[in-house]
Design a protein around this motif. Structure first.
Motif, mmCIF file in Angstrom:
data_model
loop_
_atom_site.group_PDB
_atom_site.id
_atom_site.type_symbol
_atom_site.label_atom_id
_atom_site.label_comp_id
_atom_site.label_asym_id
_atom_site.label_seq_id
_atom_site.Cartn_x
_atom_site.Cartn_y
_atom_site.Cartn_z
ATOM 1 N N LEU A 21 17.092 3.719 8.980
ATOM 2 C CA LEU A 21 17.866 2.751 9.779
ATOM 3 C C LEU A 21 19.076 3.419 10.424
ATOM 4 N N GLN A 22 19.654 4.357 9.688
ATOM 5 C CA GLN A 22 20.796 5.090 10.242
ATOM 6 C C GLN A 22 20.388 5.773 11.552
ATOM 7 N N ARG A 23 19.187 6.348 11.533
ATOM 8 C CA ARG A 23 18.729 7.043 12.738
ATOM 9 C C ARG A 23 18.300 6.063 13.833
ATOM 10 N N LEU A 24 18.114 4.800 13.443
ATOM 11 C CA LEU A 24 17.659 3.794 14.403
ATOM 12 C C LEU A 24 18.783 2.905 14.900
ATOM 13 N N GLU A 25 19.975 3.112 14.383
ATOM 14 C CA GLU A 25 21.034 2.135 14.656
ATOM 15 C C GLU A 25 21.338 2.032 16.143
ATOM 16 N N TYR A 26 21.040 3.108 16.891
ATOM 17 C CA TYR A 26 21.298 3.069 18.325
ATOM 18 C C TYR A 26 20.419 2.040 19.035
ATOM 19 N N SER A 195 9.581 2.028 14.598
ATOM 20 C CA SER A 195 9.548 1.716 16.029
ATOM 21 C C SER A 195 9.764 2.978 16.844
ATOM 22 N N ASP A 196 10.379 3.991 16.242
ATOM 23 C CA ASP A 196 10.800 5.172 16.993
ATOM 24 C C ASP A 196 10.404 6.451 16.281
ATOM 25 N N LEU A 197 9.889 7.343 17.043
ATOM 26 C CA LEU A 197 9.530 8.646 16.502
ATOM 27 C C LEU A 197 10.714 9.379 15.836
ATOM 28 N N PRO A 198 11.897 9.447 16.482
ATOM 29 C CA PRO A 198 12.971 10.232 15.874
ATOM 30 C C PRO A 198 13.330 9.783 14.450
ATOM 31 N N ALA A 199 13.107 8.510 14.142
ATOM 32 C CA ALA A 199 13.463 8.015 12.804
ATOM 33 C C ALA A 199 12.555 8.625 11.733
ATOM 34 N N LEU A 200 11.415 9.159 12.125
ATOM 35 C CA LEU A 200 10.470 9.690 11.143
ATOM 36 C C LEU A 200 10.543 11.200 11.012
ATOM 37 N N LEU A 201 11.180 11.837 11.985
ATOM 38 C CA LEU A 201 10.999 13.285 12.091
ATOM 39 C C LEU A 201 11.507 14.099 10.916
ATOM 40 N N THR A 202 12.471 13.579 10.195
ATOM 41 C CA THR A 202 12.925 14.359 9.040
ATOM 42 C C THR A 202 11.901 14.293 7.914
ATOM 43 N N GLU A 203 11.013 13.299 7.970
ATOM 44 C CA GLU A 203 10.032 13.136 6.894
ATOM 45 C C GLU A 203 8.674 13.713 7.267
ATOM 46 N N ALA A 248 18.297 16.271 16.061
ATOM 47 C CA ALA A 248 18.731 14.877 16.033
ATOM 48 C C ALA A 248 20.076 14.729 15.320
ATOM 49 N N ALA A 249 20.559 15.756 14.711
ATOM 50 C CA ALA A 249 21.844 15.649 14.006
ATOM 51 C C ALA A 249 22.996 15.932 14.970
ATOM 52 N N LYS A 250 24.153 15.431 14.659
ATOM 53 C CA LYS A 250 25.290 15.510 15.574
ATOM 54 C C LYS A 250 25.874 16.915 15.680
ATOM 55 N N GLY A 251 25.543 17.752 14.703
ATOM 56 C CA GLY A 251 26.077 19.109 14.716
ATOM 57 C C GLY A 251 27.590 19.086 14.637
ATOM 58 N N ALA A 252 28.213 20.002 15.376
ATOM 59 C CA ALA A 252 29.664 20.136 15.267
ATOM 60 C C ALA A 252 30.414 19.085 16.091
ATOM 61 N N HIS A 253 29.701 18.330 16.888
ATOM 62 C CA HIS A 253 30.394 17.415 17.804
ATOM 63 C C HIS A 253 30.783 16.110 17.122
ATOM 64 N N LYS A 254 31.857 15.525 17.676
ATOM 65 C CA LYS A 254 32.352 14.288 17.088
ATOM 66 C C LYS A 254 31.410 13.124 17.384
ATOM 67 N N HIS A 255 30.799 13.173 18.538
ATOM 68 C CA HIS A 255 29.881 12.090 18.926
ATOM 69 C C HIS A 255 28.605 12.685 19.490
#
Ligand code: F6R
Length: 614
Positions: A21-26, A195-203, A248-255
């Motif tokens: 859900l965290q990855r889907l919150e957008y 609903s979204d591919l990116p939400a699954l990619l870590t798994e 998909a991770a934010k890396g060093a950026h704030k946003h």
């Protein structure tokens, strides 16, 4: 526009659902909820507001269980309250459902269900679904059949995921129409749905996408696909998708928004890598799907898209006309449907959709398909519905775009459209080898130049700090830069909630000039691309009314820079591709103004990343 996640396997479901859900919150963030099945009982936890409300509600005590579903909601029917949050239950608490879409006949179904003694507790359209499933299961159907029969009763487009304590360990999922995707993820002794591919990619990167009218039934060790008529679909196989989950991770950026702005040189390069051939000059689009003689036969091009993707499509029109020599027009996907455009087999329809799931674009594409127009799509999501409707696809290779406001997919889509126009121009004999070499040589310079423009970040931040309190902005440009004026205004509205308008500069005197006074910042794109002289006059007209001029000018143009309150200098570049550069300072300006105003840049209010509601 909601986000869906489901898991069945050997691990604890709740932490996996929350991470998904965290990855889907957008997708939507009015409320969130999960349901987990354990020992024959379903525990449901929901929270209004952002996912953090749900996490806080749990206080670290996750409901136990190895099968569960979760949802993040963007409200359509019913306020964003805890009661209206998904998952929704039937009367007995034995069936639980999450849903993306709108049940168009829900009022009628609610009345019918109530008349039969069902106890509906929320204001949502979704709640009719678990009760309809309940009625079917009470009549003897299994969960899969009950869902299939329920789909017959509800009108509209839907993605639905359900589980029942009567069939522990099983999750069923259906896609009907274009209300959003459903992806099944294959793990080792476990299965996922989202609903979204990116939400699954870590798994997992092994996935299968449901097409319209398909239903899946998964357990930890099995998957079965059936059609809406109940026929088994035996040949559906998972595919391995190439996305790198780390991106998909934010890396060093704030946003995410800033990260994605900064990634643009790489995204543009990845989009033309291996496709722009330098020696001998050529364009190799691996999934073009349309034979050369189809491209030779078409007499015009119609481009469609929504929001930022439509702005990219507007540039696509210029590219098709100027590079490939074909008459081209552009339309907002939604309006395209209403105007009943005259298209047929001689019209090439080119859609642009980052997500490939925007309902208006999908419906416009379906309309074009019915009228047998050959179709290509520019998309950032491998396997998305748009890529399955179109005859061919040019994928932008940006990786997941997480910030709600599109940035990197704009410039990658523009690059893809440029390559496509080069390909079509070459096939139609409009572009000779020497001219093609020049064209692709110009695109090859884009990543370096965009990188250089990103170096303006600190200067843009200063300008943003000076202008962040203004409540209205105007963006002006001409020619190929006009779509970027629209994009500059859209970005600012979206992330900072400032009222902003983009206009063709020639139109300014026909009305917008009345707005200009000393409180009005005007962002003028005045580059050395054939529009400079006329833009200079427009800047003078703004100055004469004491407007604040932010000029995006070509480096070394001291005369123009001197006329601006703030000047941002871009390196000289090929006029048709200059929008790849001018977009960047405007993205940064919106980002910095929004952060200065304390706005939630990655998840602006009222917006969702994928718009599956008309
Ligand atoms: C703007 C934005 C939206 C999308 C629009 C189309 O920053 O993100 O305007 O461009 O919703 O989305 P796709 O491209 O997925 O069809």
């Amino acid at each position: 526009m909601c986000g869906i996640i489901g898991y069945t396997g050997e691990r604890d479901a709740a932490p996996l659902l929350l991470a998904g859900l965290q990855r889907l919150e957008y997708r939507g963030y009015d409320s969130a909820g999960i349901a987990v099945l354990d020992d024959g009982e379903i525990a449901v936890v929901k929270g209004a507001g952002k996912l953090s409300a749900l996490r806080d509600g749990l206080e670290g005590a996750y409901p136990p269980g190895r099968c569960g579903i979760g949802h993040t909601r963007w409200a359509t029917h019913g306020k964003p309250t805890t009661d209206n949050a998904h998952p929704h239950l039937d009367c007995s608490g034995a069936i639980v459902v999450i849903h993306n879409g709108i049940v168009e006949n829900y009022l009628e179904l609610r009345a019918e269900l109530k008349a039969h003694g069902h106890d509906l507790r929320s204001e949502t359209d979704t709640e009719v679904i678990p009760h309809l499933i309940e009625a079917r299961m009470d009549a003897g159907d299994d969960l899969l059949t009950a869902l299939r029969q329920t789909l017959v009763r509800i009108r509209g487009a839907h993605a639905i995921v359900a589980m029942s304590k009567r069939e522990a360990g099983r999750i069923v999922a259906a896609r009907a129409g274009n209300a959003g995707g459903v992806v099944i993820g294959y793990g080792d002794g476990e299965m996922f749905v989202s609903s979204d591919l990116p939400a699954l990619l870590t798994e997992t990167q092994r996935v299968a996408f449901l097409s319209d009218g398909e239903i899946a039934s998964i357990t930890a060790s099995s998957v079965q696909y059936v059609s809406s008529a109940g026929d088994r679909i035996a040949d559906k196989q998972p595919q391995v998708v190439p996305f790198d989950p780390v991106s998909a991770a934010k890396g060093a950026h704030k946003h995410f928004m800033l990260k994605e702005i900064m990634e643009q040189p790489e995204c543009i390069m990845d989009t033309f890598r291996g496709r722009a051939i330098f020696d001998p000059p050529g364009v190799a689009l691996e999934s073009i799907g349309l034979a050369d003689d189809v491209l030779r036969r078409v007499s015009r091009v119609v481009l469609i898209g929504m929001g930022t993707s439509m702005h990219a499509a507007m540039l696509g029109r210029t590219y098709f006309e100027r590079i490939a020599g074909i008459p081209a027009e552009v339309d907002n996907s939604s309006e395209f449907r209403y105007r009943r455009a005259l298209i047929g087999p001689d019209t090439l329809v080119v859609s642009v959709a980052q997500s490939g799931e925007t309902v208006d674009t999908l419906e416009a594409m379906a309309d074009a398909q019915r009228r047998r127009a050959p179709q290509l799509t520019i998309c950032n999501t491998p396997g998305a519905q748009s890529t399955r409707i179109a005859d061919g696809v040019v994928l932008t290779r940006c990786g997941p775009e997480v910030a709600v406001a599109s940035t990197k997919t704009l410039t990658a889509s523009i690059s893809a459209l440029y390559l496509l126009a080069c390909h079509v121009g070459r096939v139609r004999g409009v572009l000779d080898a020497a001219r093609l070499a020049e064209r692709i040589g110009a695109l090859a310079r884009a990543p370096g130049l965009v990188g250089e423009v990103l170096g303006l970040d600190a200067r843009v931040r200063e300008i943003a700090n000076a202008l962040a309190t203004h409540e209205n902005f105007l963006f002006l440009a001409r020619g190929a830069q006009y779509p970027m004026a629209l994009e500059g205004a859209l970005k600012l509205k979206e992330v900072s909630y400032i009222h902003a308008e983009g206009y063709p500069a020639g139109e300014m005197k026909h009305g917008p000039i009345a707005l200009i006074d000393r409180t009005m910042p005007v962002v003028a794109i005045a580059l050395d691309d054939g529009t400079r002289e006329k833009m200079l006059s427009n800047i003078e007209q703004v100055r004469a009314r004491e407007g604040i001029v932010v000029g995006i000018v070509t480096a070394g143009d001291a005369e123009l820079a001197a006329k601006c309150d703030f000047a941002l200098e871009l390196p000289p570049y090929e006029p048709l591709l200059y929008p790849l550069l001018s977009a960047v300072p405007m993205q940064l300006l919106s980002y910095h103004i929004a952060t200065k105003r304390g706005c939630d840049v990655d998840q602006p209010r009222n917006l969702a990343k994928t718009v599956t509601v008309e």
